[in-house]
Design a protein around this motif. Structure first.
Motif, PDB file in Angstrom:
ATOM      1  N   ARG A 271      26.364  35.840  45.996  1.00 32.64           N
ATOM      2  CA  ARG A 271      27.774  35.771  45.843  1.00 32.64           C
ATOM      3  C   ARG A 271      28.110  35.689  44.262  1.00 32.64           C
ATOM      4  O   ARG A 271      27.505  34.829  43.680  1.00 32.64           O
ATOM      5  CB  ARG A 271      28.432  34.417  46.406  1.00 32.64           C
ATOM      6  N   MET A 272      29.031  36.472  43.795  1.00 29.42           N
ATOM      7  CA  MET A 272      29.321  36.443  42.521  1.00 29.42           C
ATOM      8  C   MET A 272      30.719  36.718  42.125  1.00 29.42           C
ATOM      9  O   MET A 272      31.354  37.127  42.809  1.00 29.42           O
ATOM     10  CB  MET A 272      28.721  37.939  41.992  1.00 29.42           C
ATOM     11  N   ASP A 273      31.156  35.953  41.225  1.00 26.76           N
ATOM     12  CA  ASP A 273      32.385  35.980  40.574  1.00 26.76           C
ATOM     13  C   ASP A 273      32.669  37.248  39.807  1.00 26.76           C
ATOM     14  O   ASP A 273      31.714  37.437  38.788  1.00 26.76           O
ATOM     15  CB  ASP A 273      32.834  34.642  39.669  1.00 26.76           C
ATOM     16  N   VAL A 274      33.765  38.097  39.828  1.00 24.10           N
ATOM     17  CA  VAL A 274      33.770  39.368  39.099  1.00 24.10           C
ATOM     18  C   VAL A 274      35.392  39.447  38.655  1.00 24.10           C
ATOM     19  O   VAL A 274      36.290  38.916  39.332  1.00 24.10           O
ATOM     20  CB  VAL A 274      33.502  40.494  39.916  1.00 24.10           C
ATOM     21  N   ARG A 275      35.586  40.288  37.511  1.00 25.56           N
ATOM     22  CA  ARG A 275      36.713  40.998  37.553  1.00 25.56           C
ATOM     23  C   ARG A 275      36.723  42.262  37.870  1.00 25.56           C
ATOM     24  O   ARG A 275      35.730  43.098  37.406  1.00 25.56           O
ATOM     25  CB  ARG A 275      37.175  40.829  35.820  1.00 25.56           C
ATOM     26  N   LEU A 276      37.749  42.713  38.710  1.00 24.39           N
ATOM     27  CA  LEU A 276      37.298  43.757  39.461  1.00 24.39           C
ATOM     28  C   LEU A 276      38.660  44.911  39.331  1.00 24.39           C
ATOM     29  O   LEU A 276      39.661  44.463  39.247  1.00 24.39           O
ATOM     30  CB  LEU A 276      37.299  43.669  41.063  1.00 24.39           C
ATOM     31  N   PRO A 283      41.511  56.737  46.466  1.00 22.25           N
ATOM     32  CA  PRO A 283      42.165  57.266  47.641  1.00 22.25           C
ATOM     33  C   PRO A 283      43.376  56.342  48.230  1.00 22.25           C
ATOM     34  O   PRO A 283      44.262  56.844  48.813  1.00 22.25           O
ATOM     35  CB  PRO A 283      41.232  57.812  48.619  1.00 22.25           C
ATOM     36  N   LYS A 284      42.833  55.154  48.394  1.00 23.02           N
ATOM     37  CA  LYS A 284      43.733  54.112  49.073  1.00 23.02           C
ATOM     38  C   LYS A 284      43.628  52.577  48.654  1.00 23.02           C
ATOM     39  O   LYS A 284      42.705  52.623  47.699  1.00 23.02           O
ATOM     40  CB  LYS A 284      43.435  54.304  50.563  1.00 23.02           C
ATOM     41  N   GLU A 285      44.330  51.893  49.070  1.00 16.85           N
ATOM     42  CA  GLU A 285      44.169  50.362  48.572  1.00 16.85           C
ATOM     43  C   GLU A 285      42.935  49.698  49.083  1.00 16.85           C
ATOM     44  O   GLU A 285      42.310  50.279  50.188  1.00 16.85           O
ATOM     45  CB  GLU A 285      45.599  49.702  49.024  1.00 16.85           C
ATOM     46  N   LEU A 286      42.447  48.748  48.546  1.00 16.36           N
ATOM     47  CA  LEU A 286      41.133  48.019  48.943  1.00 16.36           C
ATOM     48  C   LEU A 286      41.619  46.677  49.532  1.00 16.36           C
ATOM     49  O   LEU A 286      42.321  46.099  48.846  1.00 16.36           O
ATOM     50  CB  LEU A 286      40.290  47.886  47.531  1.00 16.36           C
ATOM     51  N   LYS A 287      41.307  46.611  50.967  1.00 18.09           N
ATOM     52  CA  LYS A 287      41.791  45.321  51.499  1.00 18.09           C
ATOM     53  C   LYS A 287      40.798  44.318  51.472  1.00 18.09           C
ATOM     54  O   LYS A 287      39.783  44.611  50.926  1.00 18.09           O
ATOM     55  CB  LYS A 287      42.007  45.670  53.233  1.00 18.09           C
ATOM     56  N   ASN A 288      41.240  43.171  51.489  1.00 18.78           N
ATOM     57  CA  ASN A 288      40.283  42.119  51.499  1.00 18.78           C
ATOM     58  C   ASN A 288      39.250  42.059  52.437  1.00 18.78           C
ATOM     59  O   ASN A 288      39.463  42.295  53.479  1.00 18.78           O
ATOM     60  CB  ASN A 288      41.176  40.746  51.681  1.00 18.78           C
ATOM     61  N   ARG A 289      37.964  41.773  51.805  1.00 18.55           N
ATOM     62  CA  ARG A 289      36.954  41.787  52.786  1.00 18.55           C
ATOM     63  C   ARG A 289      36.226  43.339  53.066  1.00 18.55           C
ATOM     64  O   ARG A 289      35.362  43.388  54.018  1.00 18.55           O
ATOM     65  CB  ARG A 289      36.891  40.913  54.083  1.00 18.55           C
ATOM     66  N   ALA A 290      36.809  44.179  52.397  1.00 18.83           N
ATOM     67  CA  ALA A 290      36.402  45.409  52.625  1.00 18.83           C
ATOM     68  C   ALA A 290      35.055  45.629  52.159  1.00 18.83           C
ATOM     69  O   ALA A 290      34.471  44.863  51.311  1.00 18.83           O
ATOM     70  CB  ALA A 290      37.424  46.615  51.811  1.00 18.83           C
ATOM     71  N   ARG A 306      36.013  39.850  48.313  1.00 16.62           N
ATOM     72  CA  ARG A 306      37.159  38.848  48.559  1.00 16.62           C
ATOM     73  C   ARG A 306      38.059  38.737  47.559  1.00 16.62           C
ATOM     74  O   ARG A 306      37.824  38.402  46.427  1.00 16.62           O
ATOM     75  CB  ARG A 306      36.168  37.480  48.818  1.00 16.62           C
ATOM     76  N   LEU A 307      39.266  39.398  47.969  1.00 17.07           N
ATOM     77  CA  LEU A 307      40.249  39.158  46.995  1.00 17.07           C
ATOM     78  C   LEU A 307      40.925  37.793  47.004  1.00 17.07           C
ATOM     79  O   LEU A 307      41.163  37.118  47.940  1.00 17.07           O
ATOM     80  CB  LEU A 307      41.451  40.084  47.481  1.00 17.07           C
ATOM     81  N   LEU A 308      41.005  37.108  45.798  1.00 17.14           N
ATOM     82  CA  LEU A 308      41.287  35.569  45.678  1.00 17.14           C
ATOM     83  C   LEU A 308      42.739  35.325  45.637  1.00 17.14           C
ATOM     84  O   LEU A 308      43.202  34.126  45.885  1.00 17.14           O
ATOM     85  CB  LEU A 308      40.533  34.936  44.391  1.00 17.14           C
ATOM     86  N   ASP A 309      43.460  36.466  45.411  1.00 17.41           N
ATOM     87  CA  ASP A 309      45.015  36.240  45.267  1.00 17.41           C
ATOM     88  C   ASP A 309      45.895  37.103  46.014  1.00 17.41           C
ATOM     89  O   ASP A 309      46.963  37.065  45.818  1.00 17.41           O
ATOM     90  CB  ASP A 309      45.509  36.171  43.627  1.00 17.41           C
ATOM     91  N   ARG A 310      45.244  38.065  46.750  1.00 17.90           N
ATOM     92  CA  ARG A 310      46.318  38.873  47.503  1.00 17.90           C
ATOM     93  C   ARG A 310      45.371  39.504  48.591  1.00 17.90           C
ATOM     94  O   ARG A 310      44.216  39.162  48.945  1.00 17.90           O
ATOM     95  CB  ARG A 310      46.399  40.022  46.707  1.00 17.90           C
ATOM     96  N   GLU A 311      46.139  39.958  49.569  1.00 26.67           N
ATOM     97  CA  GLU A 311      45.380  40.567  50.860  1.00 26.67           C
ATOM     98  C   GLU A 311      44.985  42.173  50.819  1.00 26.67           C
ATOM     99  O   GLU A 311      43.864  42.459  51.137  1.00 26.67           O
ATOM    100  CB  GLU A 311      46.496  40.862  51.993  1.00 26.67           C
ATOM    101  N   GLU A 312      45.516  42.688  49.748  1.00 30.40           N
ATOM    102  CA  GLU A 312      44.900  44.089  49.274  1.00 30.40           C
ATOM    103  C   GLU A 312      45.419  44.453  47.808  1.00 30.40           C
ATOM    104  O   GLU A 312      46.062  44.143  47.115  1.00 30.40           O
ATOM    105  CB  GLU A 312      45.591  45.145  50.254  1.00 30.40           C
ATOM    106  N   GLU A 318      43.768  45.325  38.808  1.00 28.66           N
ATOM    107  CA  GLU A 318      42.694  44.666  38.275  1.00 28.66           C
ATOM    108  C   GLU A 318      42.838  43.292  38.603  1.00 28.66           C
ATOM    109  O   GLU A 318      43.968  42.500  38.330  1.00 28.66           O
ATOM    110  CB  GLU A 318      42.718  44.849  36.753  1.00 28.66           C
ATOM    111  N   VAL A 319      41.963  42.750  39.178  1.00 21.26           N
ATOM    112  CA  VAL A 319      42.043  41.126  39.671  1.00 21.26           C
ATOM    113  C   VAL A 319      40.694  40.374  39.587  1.00 21.26           C
ATOM    114  O   VAL A 319      39.535  41.134  39.308  1.00 21.26           O
ATOM    115  CB  VAL A 319      42.464  41.144  41.363  1.00 21.26           C
ATOM    116  N   TYR A 320      40.867  39.111  39.661  1.00 22.92           N
ATOM    117  CA  TYR A 320      39.411  38.264  39.925  1.00 22.92           C
ATOM    118  C   TYR A 320      39.254  38.461  41.585  1.00 22.92           C
ATOM    119  O   TYR A 320      39.998  38.184  42.316  1.00 22.92           O
ATOM    120  CB  TYR A 320      39.877  36.942  39.767  1.00 22.92           C
ATOM    121  N   ALA A 321      37.959  38.242  41.677  1.00 21.62           N
ATOM    122  CA  ALA A 321      37.457  38.525  43.040  1.00 21.62           C
ATOM    123  C   ALA A 321      36.100  37.954  43.274  1.00 21.62           C
ATOM    124  O   ALA A 321      35.608  37.706  42.270  1.00 21.62           O
ATOM    125  CB  ALA A 321      37.486  39.831  43.494  1.00 21.62           C
TER     126      ALA A 321
END
Length: 636
Positions: A271-276, A283-290, A306-312, A318-321
């Motif tokens: 498991r790693m913390d990242v800025r993504l 081509p499309k949105e990235l869903k949580n747990r994709a 794992r998106l930490l502040d949204r579902e997609e 750009e987000v923390y994940a």
């Protein structure tokens, strides 16, 4: 000497391999299938000698979309890039995907090489050049020079070499002083030598004879020999393409994506913390747990986001994940990575590692996002403080370096500043230092003092609370040696007193109630009044109506404080004053006489044989006397 690695990038059949052959004289297509198909499939390597005399390594990567994972294994360790675009075709699909990868990995130094200029006229070349400039405008290579060349005729090659030479000169040298880190991009066996791995040495140095650890497998091996670009060397440094001959491991135990490291310097993680960042052209949105394919160093690993502040996550955002991986991986803070969609495979994003060994976070927690922002943007002091905050452990400086991903000198300076500001506590430990957050240290101090004082109030006749009892009850997470260092720091502050096996409060040590002191004096007097033939201990405690447990407390107190002396016989005791008297009488006798017998000692002290023999044996133990036959002589 500076060591720089150059990588190629670009669409299939745009002339990358031919360009490298013209620059270096080396054909990097070494596989039979590559020769037959006329395209690069695997990574190729060559050495480039520049006009200034400097040398650089070149990694030639495949351009075909089917071999993007091989391209990613090579481009991750480069210092600068040659983005190759054919003049007759211009910007093509893999040009765009390779540029996305360069952007995600933040390879900011590069040259755009427009190849096959012998196939087009000047007007076409000018049109293609404008198209390329427009394509590069929003990228990290927006200011890169554009150099038209023909690898067949040699046109523009000398100019390209001059540009490369200048760029190499302007590129910062890698850190050879840090811990060893060499991501493996090839593994093979050489007859008579055994297992060989190759890769670009990211940080540190590696020397023949060194012990190395192969991660994430955890295997330990020794370096039998080293080569840099086919030349045998005793040591390789950061930035060099290196071949390492390893002893004690088989080819099957290592794979592309393994990492050679200094033993114990890194910990693999799922498991790693990242800025993504999700690319704007995804081509499309990235869903949580994709489920995605992660490219890190030379490794390809399946995992979930794992998106930490949204579902997609929408394209361009750009987000923390957190990345949850299906296999363990090795990374360091600040490492760049790329993700591709699971199916169909396409580069969709990437980012930077903030914590390579992260705990699982709850989602939609502002405090978690704030902590990740500190991990990304915080000062070294903030990062060290964050690492230590709330952790119930004493950490060595090396562990803080590993935990924060910061260079050792920055950690040392941060610790010095934080200690001066009383935000952390430095605990001296032999030839090193241990650190802990000040809040945790103060909590430990209060708990140790409280437990010690409670114990002494319950058992006032005892020396103090046994150290190991305290450690096993409340501090089992600290090993015995480090716990002793912690106690020594509390003693240095005057908060506790340390004895061989116990801890005491200076405020309570030796404090007896008036009644306890009266009884102590009475017990000693009863023993003292018996001269050199005192009453038995059990008779004394009977006369004072003491029960056995309480009597044992008093006996141990009197022995520990030196008010009673136990003779060689376990049940015989003298008052300290009587024992000193007896010893002095025997010593005085022996100073005037050669030896003393048991009977002479008995008569000298007006006592019985029951006390005489244990007394003499006690003096033998103290090396006051020495037995010769049945008599004793004085030891000078």
């Amino acid at each position: 000497m500076k060591y720089i690695v150059i990588g190629t990038a670009g669409h299939v059949d745009h002339g990358k391999t031919q360009l490298i052959k013209t620059l270096t004289g080396t054909d990097t297509d070494r596989l039979k299938e590559e020769k037959e198909r006329g395209i690069s499939i695997e990574l190729g390597f060559a050495q480039l000698k520049l006009p200034s005399g400097k040398q650089a390594g070149i990694v030639d990567v495949p351009g075909h979309e089917r071999f993007i994972k091989n391209m990613l294994a090579g481009v991750g360790g480069i210092d600068l890039v040659l983005l190759v675009i054919a003049a007759d075709e211009g910007v093509m699909p893999q040009t765009r995907e390779h540029m996305d990868i360069i952007q995600l990995l933040q390879v900011k130094k590069g040259i755009v090489v427009i190849t096959k200029t012998d196939l087009v006229d000047d007007e076409w070349l000018a049109m293609v050049t404008e198209e390329i400039k427009e394509f590069l405008r929003p990228t990290v290579l927006s200011q890169a020079p554009l150099v038209p060349v023909s690898a067949l005729t040699g046109q523009g090659i000398s100019r390209l070499l001059q540009y490369i030479d200048k760029l190499v000169d302007d590129t910062e040298e890698r850190n050879s002083g840090g811990q060893l880190r060499l991501p493996v991009d090839r593994v093979f066996s050489v007859t008579g030598f055994g297992t060989v791995v190759t890769g670009t040495l990211r940080t540190g140095t590696i020397t023949v004879g060194d012990s190395v650890q192969i991660m994430p497998q955890g295997l330990v091996s020794r370096v039998r020999s080293l080569q840099v670009h086919g030349r045998k060397v005793e040591q390789a440094k950061a930035g060099q393409r290196t071949a390492v001959n390893l002893s004690g491991v088989e080819v099957e135990q290592i794979k592309r994506g393994s990492v050679l490291v200094t033993p114990g310097s890194v910990k693999p993680s799922h498991r790693m913390d990242v800025r993504l960042l999700l690319l704007a052209n995804a081509p499309k949105e990235l869903k949580n747990r994709a489920r995605v394919r992660l490219y890190l160093g030379t490794d390809e690993i399946l995992g979930r986001v794992r998106l930490l502040d949204r579902e997609e996550l929408e394209p361009g955002q750009e987000v923390y994940a957190q990345l949850e991986l299906e296999e363990q991986a090795v990374a360091g803070k600040g490492d760049r990575f790329v993700i591709r969609s699971y199916s169909p495979m396409r580069t969709i994003g990437g980012g930077v590692i903030l914590d390579a060994n992260a705990p699982k976070h709850k989602r939609f927690q502002p405090a978690v996002l704030e902590a990740l922002a500190t991990k990304e943007l915080g000062t070294p002091e903030e990062l060290v403080n964050q690492f230590l905050a709330g952790r119930q452990a004493l950490f060595s400086v090396e562990e803080v370096v590993k935990g924060t991903g910061l260079p050792a000198p920055e950690v040392a300076l941060a610790i010095e500043k934080l200690a001066a500001d009383r935000q952390i506590k430095v605990v001296p430990a032999d030839q090193k230092e241990l650190v802990v957050s000040r809040q945790v240290y103060d909590n430990w101090s209060r708990e140790i003092i409280s437990m010690t004082e409670n114990y002494q109030q319950q058992y006032p006749l005892r020396e103090g609370l046994p150290k190991e009892e305290l450690r096993s009850r409340k501090f089992s997470f600290i090993n015995t040696k480090n716990f002793q260092h912690l106690l020594q720091s509390l003693e240095a502050a005057g908060l506790i007193a340390l004895y061989d096996k116990t801890i005491a409060s200076p405020r309570l040590t030796g404090r007896l109630t008036a009644e306890q002191q009266r009884l102590v004096d009475a017990l000693v007097k009863a023993m003292h009044d018996g001269q050199f033939q005192p009453p038995a201990w059990h008779d004394i405690i009977k006369s004072h109506k003491l029960k056995e447990p309480e009597a044992q407390e008093y006996l141990q107190y009197l022995l520990r404080t030196g008010q009673l002396v136990k003779l060689a016989d376990e049940e015989l005791y003298y008052s300290a004053a009587r024992y000193r008297q007896a010893r002095q009488k025997i010593v005085d006798f022996l100073r005037h006489n050669k030896e003393i017998s048991v009977a002479q000692t008995r008569d000298l002290l007006h006592t019985s044989r029951k006390f005489t023999l244990p007394l003499l044996e006690s003096l033998d133990r103290e090396r006051v006397t020495r037995r010769v036959g049945d008599n004793r002589v004085l030891i000078q």
